[in-house]
Design a protein around this motif. Structure first.
Motif, PDB file in Angstrom:
ATOM      1  N   ALA A   1       0.840  -1.202   0.000  1.00  0.00           N
ATOM      2  CA  ALA A   1       0.000   0.000   0.000  1.00  0.00           C
ATOM      3  C   ALA A   1       0.874   1.252   0.000  1.00  0.00           C
ATOM      4  O   ALA A   1       0.400   2.338   0.332  1.00  0.00           O
ATOM      5  CB  ALA A   1      -0.927   0.000   1.206  1.00  0.00           C
ATOM      6  N   GLN A   2       2.148   1.106  -0.361  1.00  0.00           N
ATOM      7  CA  GLN A   2       3.061   2.236  -0.424  1.00  0.00           C
ATOM      8  C   GLN A   2       2.902   2.969  -1.756  1.00  0.00           C
ATOM      9  O   GLN A   2       2.266   2.475  -2.694  1.00  0.00           O
ATOM     10  CB  GLN A   2       4.510   1.760  -0.275  1.00  0.00           C
ATOM     11  CG  GLN A   2       4.776   0.966   0.994  1.00  0.00           C
ATOM     12  CD  GLN A   2       4.803   1.845   2.226  1.00  0.00           C
ATOM     13  OE1 GLN A   2       5.261   2.981   2.184  1.00  0.00           O
ATOM     14  NE2 GLN A   2       4.300   1.322   3.330  1.00  0.00           N
ATOM     15  N   GLN A   3       3.503   4.171  -1.827  1.00  0.00           N
ATOM     16  CA  GLN A   3       3.475   4.904  -3.094  1.00  0.00           C
ATOM     17  C   GLN A   3       4.134   4.083  -4.193  1.00  0.00           C
ATOM     18  O   GLN A   3       3.671   4.055  -5.330  1.00  0.00           O
ATOM     19  CB  GLN A   3       4.192   6.255  -2.930  1.00  0.00           C
ATOM     20  CG  GLN A   3       4.123   7.121  -4.178  1.00  0.00           C
ATOM     21  CD  GLN A   3       4.732   8.491  -3.936  1.00  0.00           C
ATOM     22  OE1 GLN A   3       5.221   8.794  -2.851  1.00  0.00           O
ATOM     23  NE2 GLN A   3       4.705   9.329  -4.941  1.00  0.00           N
ATOM     24  N   ALA A   4       5.227   3.424  -3.838  1.00  0.00           N
ATOM     25  CA  ALA A   4       5.839   2.413  -4.705  1.00  0.00           C
ATOM     26  C   ALA A   4       5.821   1.112  -3.912  1.00  0.00           C
ATOM     27  O   ALA A   4       6.416   1.034  -2.838  1.00  0.00           O
ATOM     28  CB  ALA A   4       7.263   2.804  -5.083  1.00  0.00           C
ATOM     29  N   ASP A   5       5.115   0.106  -4.402  1.00  0.00           N
ATOM     30  CA  ASP A   5       4.968  -1.142  -3.662  1.00  0.00           C
ATOM     31  C   ASP A   5       6.332  -1.768  -3.364  1.00  0.00           C
ATOM     32  O   ASP A   5       7.227  -1.785  -4.228  1.00  0.00           O
ATOM     33  CB  ASP A   5       4.119  -2.133  -4.452  1.00  0.00           C
ATOM     34  CG  ASP A   5       2.671  -1.681  -4.570  1.00  0.00           C
ATOM     35  OD1 ASP A   5       2.267  -0.816  -3.769  1.00  0.00           O
ATOM     36  OD2 ASP A   5       1.958  -2.186  -5.450  1.00  0.00           O
ATOM     37  N   LEU A   6       6.457  -2.269  -2.152  1.00  0.00           N
ATOM     38  CA  LEU A   6       7.665  -2.992  -1.762  1.00  0.00           C
ATOM     39  C   LEU A   6       7.333  -4.477  -1.787  1.00  0.00           C
ATOM     40  O   LEU A   6       6.712  -5.015  -0.876  1.00  0.00           O
ATOM     41  CB  LEU A   6       8.124  -2.560  -0.371  1.00  0.00           C
ATOM     42  CG  LEU A   6       9.346  -3.301   0.208  1.00  0.00           C
ATOM     43  CD1 LEU A   6      10.534  -3.221  -0.749  1.00  0.00           C
ATOM     44  CD2 LEU A   6       9.713  -2.733   1.575  1.00  0.00           C
ATOM     45  N   TYR A   7       7.747  -5.131  -2.864  1.00  0.00           N
ATOM     46  CA  TYR A   7       7.393  -6.533  -3.045  1.00  0.00           C
ATOM     47  C   TYR A   7       8.348  -7.443  -2.274  1.00  0.00           C
ATOM     48  O   TYR A   7       9.548  -7.160  -2.171  1.00  0.00           O
ATOM     49  CB  TYR A   7       7.445  -6.904  -4.528  1.00  0.00           C
ATOM     50  CG  TYR A   7       6.519  -6.082  -5.394  1.00  0.00           C
ATOM     51  CD1 TYR A   7       5.143  -6.193  -5.265  1.00  0.00           C
ATOM     52  CD2 TYR A   7       7.028  -5.207  -6.347  1.00  0.00           C
ATOM     53  CE1 TYR A   7       4.291  -5.448  -6.064  1.00  0.00           C
ATOM     54  CE2 TYR A   7       6.188  -4.453  -7.145  1.00  0.00           C
ATOM     55  CZ  TYR A   7       4.816  -4.575  -6.998  1.00  0.00           C
ATOM     56  OH  TYR A   7       3.986  -3.824  -7.779  1.00  0.00           O
ATOM     57  N   PRO A   8       7.834  -8.546  -1.724  1.00  0.00           N
ATOM     58  CA  PRO A   8       8.728  -9.542  -1.136  1.00  0.00           C
ATOM     59  C   PRO A   8       9.754 -10.009  -2.170  1.00  0.00           C
ATOM     60  O   PRO A   8       9.418 -10.218  -3.340  1.00  0.00           O
ATOM     61  CB  PRO A   8       7.777 -10.676  -0.735  1.00  0.00           C
ATOM     62  CG  PRO A   8       6.454 -10.014  -0.551  1.00  0.00           C
ATOM     63  CD  PRO A   8       6.409  -8.919  -1.575  1.00  0.00           C
ATOM     64  N   GLY A   9      10.994 -10.124  -1.736  1.00  0.00           N
ATOM     65  CA  GLY A   9      12.070 -10.491  -2.649  1.00  0.00           C
ATOM     66  C   GLY A   9      12.862  -9.311  -3.153  1.00  0.00           C
ATOM     67  O   GLY A   9      13.905  -9.494  -3.799  1.00  0.00           O
ATOM     68  N   THR A  10      12.408  -8.079  -2.867  1.00  0.00           N
ATOM     69  CA  THR A  10      13.120  -6.891  -3.318  1.00  0.00           C
ATOM     70  C   THR A  10      14.411  -6.705  -2.511  1.00  0.00           C
ATOM     71  O   THR A  10      14.399  -6.784  -1.286  1.00  0.00           O
ATOM     72  CB  THR A  10      12.243  -5.635  -3.170  1.00  0.00           C
ATOM     73  OG1 THR A  10      11.032  -5.820  -3.907  1.00  0.00           O
ATOM     74  CG2 THR A  10      12.970  -4.389  -3.686  1.00  0.00           C
ATOM     75  N   PHE A  11      15.512  -6.461  -3.215  1.00  0.00           N
ATOM     76  CA  PHE A  11      16.782  -6.182  -2.549  1.00  0.00           C
ATOM     77  C   PHE A  11      16.861  -4.686  -2.284  1.00  0.00           C
ATOM     78  O   PHE A  11      16.675  -3.882  -3.202  1.00  0.00           O
ATOM     79  CB  PHE A  11      17.953  -6.625  -3.426  1.00  0.00           C
ATOM     80  CG  PHE A  11      19.274  -6.606  -2.725  1.00  0.00           C
ATOM     81  CD1 PHE A  11      19.578  -7.536  -1.748  1.00  0.00           C
ATOM     82  CD2 PHE A  11      20.224  -5.638  -3.032  1.00  0.00           C
ATOM     83  CE1 PHE A  11      20.796  -7.528  -1.101  1.00  0.00           C
ATOM     84  CE2 PHE A  11      21.439  -5.611  -2.381  1.00  0.00           C
ATOM     85  CZ  PHE A  11      21.730  -6.558  -1.413  1.00  0.00           C
ATOM     86  N   VAL A  12      17.122  -4.292  -1.028  1.00  0.00           N
ATOM     87  CA  VAL A  12      17.087  -2.882  -0.650  1.00  0.00           C
ATOM     88  C   VAL A  12      18.358  -2.493   0.102  1.00  0.00           C
ATOM     89  O   VAL A  12      19.072  -3.341   0.658  1.00  0.00           O
ATOM     90  CB  VAL A  12      15.861  -2.568   0.235  1.00  0.00           C
ATOM     91  CG1 VAL A  12      14.574  -2.815  -0.512  1.00  0.00           C
ATOM     92  CG2 VAL A  12      15.897  -3.378   1.525  1.00  0.00           C
ATOM     93  N   LYS A  13      18.602  -1.184   0.099  1.00  0.00           N
ATOM     94  CA  LYS A  13      19.691  -0.595   0.902  1.00  0.00           C
ATOM     95  C   LYS A  13      19.062   0.123   2.087  1.00  0.00           C
ATOM     96  O   LYS A  13      18.127   0.908   1.920  1.00  0.00           O
ATOM     97  CB  LYS A  13      20.510   0.395   0.063  1.00  0.00           C
ATOM     98  CG  LYS A  13      21.637   1.056   0.858  1.00  0.00           C
ATOM     99  CD  LYS A  13      22.453   2.006  -0.009  1.00  0.00           C
ATOM    100  CE  LYS A  13      21.735   3.312  -0.242  1.00  0.00           C
ATOM    101  NZ  LYS A  13      22.578   4.329  -0.901  1.00  0.00           N
TER     102      LYS A  13
END
Length: 402
Positions: free
Chosen positions: A303-315
């Motif tokens: 429900a974010q402005q840009a969806d954060l999908y499971p499996g996304t690599f983030v810093k």
């Protein structure tokens, strides 16, 4: 008359040429022993010094001194769902129907019916269980009545004391009838549960990752039906080194539960950003990396402005403690060998190993070098772009750059 004028002009020009030639020759003859040489204007030494300095190699430097900065810790991790469920069958039977919602990519609510297992045999078992409960209740009532009659007869008999056997007052029979009723009720409860299990439902708000059944499939107890990811929140496991942990406060899980520590997350390409918080820290080291991790949570990731999908690599960018007495240097000031090059008070090149505390936005923050290498002014002239050809002790001309 014209001829005479021409002769006069030629004569005058000839005499002038002779005088000029004599003057030039005299000026280039060495002076006689008795004659003092004309004084020559001395060249000022500063001009010579300037010429010598200009021949020195020039290096760009930044003047730094110890200041106070807030540490920043950068870590990396993968977004994973808090709950990753392999949905399994609780009973055996044939799949009568499968919901269109039970498809990969669908977001479903808790309690959504995903499929139906044939329930005829389970409905029959439920009816039988209800009958057994009714019979057990009847048996109990009859046994209670018979027990009361037996007690009444014992009292009328005029015998004193207690009967020699508990069977006289039907005490064991009453206990057996009571236990039978309890067992029948539990059987009824299980029968109702089995009927409920014929409907395959989502145990929480979830994202359907996969479906492994279709109408007509026969499943056994424990057969995998599909995979669900919870969508209420995602977790990011961020492993950190010992140095990074030193730049963070001493987190306590009980305190974090009351006051979470905010974290900014970025996608791998830097285009997307999310806000999360540290929910807890782990109290063990992983066997592979020998590092300890903290767990960052993002609520409602889809429900974010840009969806954060499971499996996304983030810093993960984490603000740490405020550290004192650090130098702020451009990242280019650290050589490939991990050294800091600087110009001392004598204009000579020198170097020292860099003790890096943290890096932030193109700058590196390091502890000052040993005190005996400090300059008299308290400011150090750090070379912004050290070259591989640098050698300690070479004299250079430092130029301060912004």
């Amino acid at each position: 008359m014209k001829l005479n004028r021409l002769n006069v002009i030629v004569t005058v020009l000839s005499l002038g040429s002779i005088f000029v030639a004599v003057g030039y020759t005299a000026s280039h003859l060495p002076p006689s022993p008795n004659q003092k040489a004309p004084e020559v204007e001395k060249i000022e030494k500063p001009v010579a010094t300037t010429t010598a300095v200009s021949l020195l190699p020039q290096v760009g430097v930044v003047a730094v001194s110890g200041q106070e900065y807030q540490a920043e810790v950068i870590g990396f991790g993968e977004a994973t769902p808090r709950y990753e469920l392999t949905l399994s069958a609780e009973i055996s039977g044939k799949i009568d129907s499968v919901s269109r919602q039970f498809e990969s990519g669908q977001v479903i609510k808790k309690g959504t019916v995903l499929g139906q297992i044939n329930d005829i045999s389970y409905q029959q078992a439920l009816t039988q269980a209800q009958t057994d409960v009714a019979q057990a209740e009847l048996d109990l009532l009859e046994e209670q009545r018979e027990g009361e009659q037996a007690k009444s007869e014992w009292l009328r008999s005029g015998l004193s004391g207690e009967p020699a056997s508990p069977l006289v007052l039907r005490t064991p029979q009453l206990a057996q009838a009571t236990a039978a009723l309890e067992n029948a009720k539990l059987a009824l409860k299980k029968a109702k549960q089995d009927v409920a299990y014929t409907k395959i439902t989502a145990p929480f708000d979830a994202l359907v990752v996969s479906r492994d059944i279709q109408p007509g499939s026969y499943v056994q107890t424990g057969t995998q039906l599909g995979t669900l990811y919870s969508i209420a929140e995602v977790e990011i496991n961020v492993p950190l080194s010992d140095l990074q942990w030193q730049n963070l406060p001493d987190f306590d899980n009980a305190e974090l539960a009351k006051t979470p520590w905010n974290v900014t997350l970025y996608s791998a390409n830097g285009h997307n950003q999310w806000q999360g918080y540290i929910e807890r820290v782990e109290q063990h080291l992983t066997q592979t990396s020998r590092q300890r991790s903290l767990i960052v949570v993002v609520d409602n990731p889809l429900a974010q402005q840009a969806d954060l999908y499971p499996g996304t690599f983030v810093k993960a960018q984490i603000n740490g403690k405020t550290l004192s007495n650090l130098w702020q240097l451009p990242s280019s000031a650290i050589s490939q060998q991990g050294d800091i090059w600087f110009v001392d008070d004598n204009g000579l090149l020198a170097k020292s190993a860099a003790a890096i505390a943290f890096e932030k936005e193109g700058f590196v923050y390091v502890s000052p070098i040993a005190n005996e290498q400090q300059t008299q002014s308290g400011l150090m002239q750090i070379i912004k772009r050290p070259l591989s050809s640098f050698k300690v002790g070479i004299k250079v001309l430092a130029k301060v750059e912004v």
